[in-house]
Design a protein around this motif. Structure first.
Motif, PDB file in Angstrom:
ATOM      1  N   VAL A 164      -0.987 -55.447 -25.851  1.00 34.05           N
ATOM      2  CA  VAL A 164      -1.452 -54.043 -26.284  1.00 34.05           C
ATOM      3  C   VAL A 164      -0.645 -53.041 -25.750  1.00 34.05           C
ATOM      4  N   ALA A 165      -0.303 -53.465 -24.413  1.00 30.54           N
ATOM      5  CA  ALA A 165       0.606 -52.591 -23.624  1.00 30.54           C
ATOM      6  C   ALA A 165       1.824 -52.318 -24.402  1.00 30.54           C
ATOM      7  N   ARG A 166       2.629 -53.475 -24.545  1.00 26.73           N
ATOM      8  CA  ARG A 166       3.799 -53.586 -25.434  1.00 26.73           C
ATOM      9  C   ARG A 166       3.829 -52.907 -26.778  1.00 26.73           C
ATOM     10  N   LEU A 167       2.729 -53.136 -27.439  1.00 22.97           N
ATOM     11  CA  LEU A 167       2.606 -52.295 -28.746  1.00 22.97           C
ATOM     12  C   LEU A 167       2.478 -50.900 -28.516  1.00 22.97           C
ATOM     13  N   LEU A 168       1.943 -50.655 -27.475  1.00 23.65           N
ATOM     14  CA  LEU A 168       1.587 -49.248 -27.355  1.00 23.65           C
ATOM     15  C   LEU A 168       3.119 -48.429 -26.856  1.00 23.65           C
ATOM     16  N   GLU A 169       3.731 -49.211 -26.070  1.00 21.04           N
ATOM     17  CA  GLU A 169       5.147 -48.689 -25.718  1.00 21.04           C
ATOM     18  C   GLU A 169       5.985 -48.606 -27.090  1.00 21.04           C
ATOM     19  N   LEU A 170       5.919 -49.439 -27.905  1.00 20.66           N
ATOM     20  CA  LEU A 170       6.566 -49.381 -29.246  1.00 20.66           C
ATOM     21  C   LEU A 170       6.135 -48.145 -29.995  1.00 20.66           C
ATOM     22  N   ASP A 171       4.901 -47.866 -30.056  1.00 22.59           N
ATOM     23  CA  ASP A 171       4.158 -46.694 -30.670  1.00 22.59           C
ATOM     24  C   ASP A 171       4.806 -45.470 -30.032  1.00 22.59           C
ATOM     25  N   ALA A 172       4.631 -45.389 -28.614  1.00 23.98           N
ATOM     26  CA  ALA A 172       5.106 -44.213 -28.048  1.00 23.98           C
ATOM     27  C   ALA A 172       6.444 -43.965 -28.476  1.00 23.98           C
TER      28      ALA A 172
ATOM     29  N   LEU B  44       6.600 -48.547 -33.690  1.00 27.95           N
ATOM     30  CA  LEU B  44       5.712 -49.575 -33.923  1.00 27.95           C
ATOM     31  C   LEU B  44       5.372 -49.677 -35.705  1.00 27.95           C
ATOM     32  N   THR B  45       5.678 -51.049 -35.908  1.00 29.86           N
ATOM     33  CA  THR B  45       5.609 -51.426 -37.392  1.00 29.86           C
ATOM     34  C   THR B  45       4.334 -52.299 -37.564  1.00 29.86           C
TER      35      THR B  45
ATOM     36  N   ALA C 187       2.998 -60.033 -36.077  1.00 28.89           N
ATOM     37  CA  ALA C 187       3.573 -60.848 -34.902  1.00 28.89           C
ATOM     38  C   ALA C 187       2.666 -60.883 -33.648  1.00 28.89           C
ATOM     39  N   GLY C 188       2.196 -59.836 -33.274  1.00 26.90           N
ATOM     40  CA  GLY C 188       1.271 -59.796 -32.170  1.00 26.90           C
ATOM     41  C   GLY C 188       0.143 -60.762 -32.366  1.00 26.90           C
ATOM     42  N   ALA C 189      -0.142 -60.502 -33.603  1.00 26.42           N
ATOM     43  CA  ALA C 189      -1.686 -61.241 -34.103  1.00 26.42           C
ATOM     44  C   ALA C 189      -1.228 -62.593 -34.073  1.00 26.42           C
ATOM     45  N   GLN C 190      -0.344 -63.168 -34.859  1.00 32.30           N
ATOM     46  CA  GLN C 190       0.007 -64.650 -35.039  1.00 32.30           C
ATOM     47  C   GLN C 190       0.099 -65.128 -33.421  1.00 32.30           C
ATOM     48  N   VAL C 191       0.996 -64.613 -32.615  1.00 27.17           N
ATOM     49  CA  VAL C 191       1.146 -65.056 -31.329  1.00 27.17           C
ATOM     50  C   VAL C 191      -0.276 -65.153 -30.428  1.00 27.17           C
ATOM     51  N   GLY C 192      -1.125 -64.106 -30.584  1.00 28.79           N
ATOM     52  CA  GLY C 192      -2.395 -64.047 -30.166  1.00 28.79           C
ATOM     53  C   GLY C 192      -3.428 -65.079 -30.728  1.00 28.79           C
TER      54      GLY C 192
ATOM     55  N   LEU D  10      -5.559 -51.735 -30.356  1.00 30.68           N
ATOM     56  CA  LEU D  10      -4.769 -50.843 -30.116  1.00 30.68           C
ATOM     57  C   LEU D  10      -5.543 -49.332 -30.203  1.00 30.68           C
ATOM     58  N   ASP D  11      -6.270 -49.310 -31.255  1.00 32.17           N
ATOM     59  CA  ASP D  11      -7.354 -48.110 -31.209  1.00 32.17           C
ATOM     60  C   ASP D  11      -7.988 -47.916 -30.148  1.00 32.17           C
ATOM     61  N   ALA D  12      -8.784 -48.954 -29.675  1.00 34.33           N
ATOM     62  CA  ALA D  12      -9.413 -48.697 -28.255  1.00 34.33           C
ATOM     63  C   ALA D  12      -8.642 -48.418 -27.018  1.00 34.33           C
ATOM     64  N   ALA D  13      -7.135 -48.701 -26.989  1.00 32.14           N
ATOM     65  CA  ALA D  13      -6.183 -48.477 -26.029  1.00 32.14           C
ATOM     66  C   ALA D  13      -6.118 -46.975 -26.086  1.00 32.14           C
ATOM     67  N   ARG D  14      -5.986 -46.337 -27.405  1.00 31.99           N
ATOM     68  CA  ARG D  14      -5.527 -44.889 -27.675  1.00 31.99           C
ATOM     69  C   ARG D  14      -6.746 -44.157 -27.286  1.00 31.99           C
ATOM     70  N   THR D  15      -7.708 -44.554 -27.962  1.00 33.80           N
ATOM     71  CA  THR D  15      -9.087 -43.565 -27.838  1.00 33.80           C
ATOM     72  C   THR D  15      -9.884 -43.751 -26.435  1.00 33.80           C
ATOM     73  N   GLU D  16     -10.036 -45.050 -25.823  1.00 41.13           N
ATOM     74  CA  GLU D  16     -10.811 -45.325 -24.790  1.00 41.13           C
ATOM     75  C   GLU D  16     -10.091 -45.398 -23.564  1.00 41.13           C
ATOM     76  N   GLY D  17      -8.506 -45.693 -23.633  1.00 40.53           N
ATOM     77  CA  GLY D  17      -7.771 -45.962 -22.607  1.00 40.53           C
ATOM     78  C   GLY D  17      -7.876 -47.361 -21.976  1.00 40.53           C
ATOM     79  N   ARG D  18      -8.579 -48.148 -22.737  1.00 40.26           N
ATOM     80  CA  ARG D  18      -8.993 -49.562 -22.178  1.00 40.26           C
ATOM     81  C   ARG D  18      -8.014 -50.619 -23.148  1.00 40.26           C
ATOM     82  N   MET D  19      -7.280 -51.343 -22.261  1.00 37.81           N
ATOM     83  CA  MET D  19      -6.513 -52.281 -22.818  1.00 37.81           C
ATOM     84  C   MET D  19      -7.119 -53.898 -22.348  1.00 37.81           C
TER      85      MET D  19
END
Length: 116
Positions: free
Chosen positions: A3-11, A15-16, A22-27, A38-47
């Motif tokens: 999530v942190a890496r995806l948020l970096e890409l988003d910032a 982010l595509t 790819a993240g979902a497949q790896v995870g 990602l939504d929880a990280a953005r809205t709640e600041g929780r990763m």
């Protein structure tokens, strides 16, 4: 970490959906799950995962449970009769819905596989 890496890409505006897939497949999770993370990280600041509610048994509760032969319904009845707080993790007598809000089918084995 994902999530942190995806948020970096988003910032960075990079982010595509392919990144999320790819993240979902790896995870080993569904793509929608990653979007929810990602939504929880953005809205709640929780990763990290949201902490789960846990039932902590007091020494007295363990004693009642042991005397009842591990019967949680008997523990529930005892707690209600004593007028104490009944934790939400303790099942109610009579097959009332549990924490998930669902009630299993009636029968000798309840919702056990192959019952009936």
């Amino acid at each position: 970490m994902l999530v942190a890496r995806l948020l970096e890409l988003d910032a960075a505006g990079a982010l595509t959906t392919a990144h999320v897939r790819a993240g979902a497949q790896v995870g080993g999770v569904n793509v929608r799950t990653v979007w929810r993370w990602l939504d929880a990280a953005r809205t709640e600041g929780r990763m990290e995962r949201r902490p789960r509610a846990r039932l902590e048994l007091s020494d007295q509760m363990w004693e009642v449970l042991a005397q009842a032969g591990g019967n949680v319904v008997a523990l529930h009845r005892h707690l209600k009769a004593a007028g104490g707080e009944v934790p939400s993790g303790v099942v109610a007598p009579g097959g009332a819905p549990g924490p998930s809000g669902r009630q299993g089918p009636a029968g000798p084995r309840g919702g056990a596989a192959g019952a009936g």
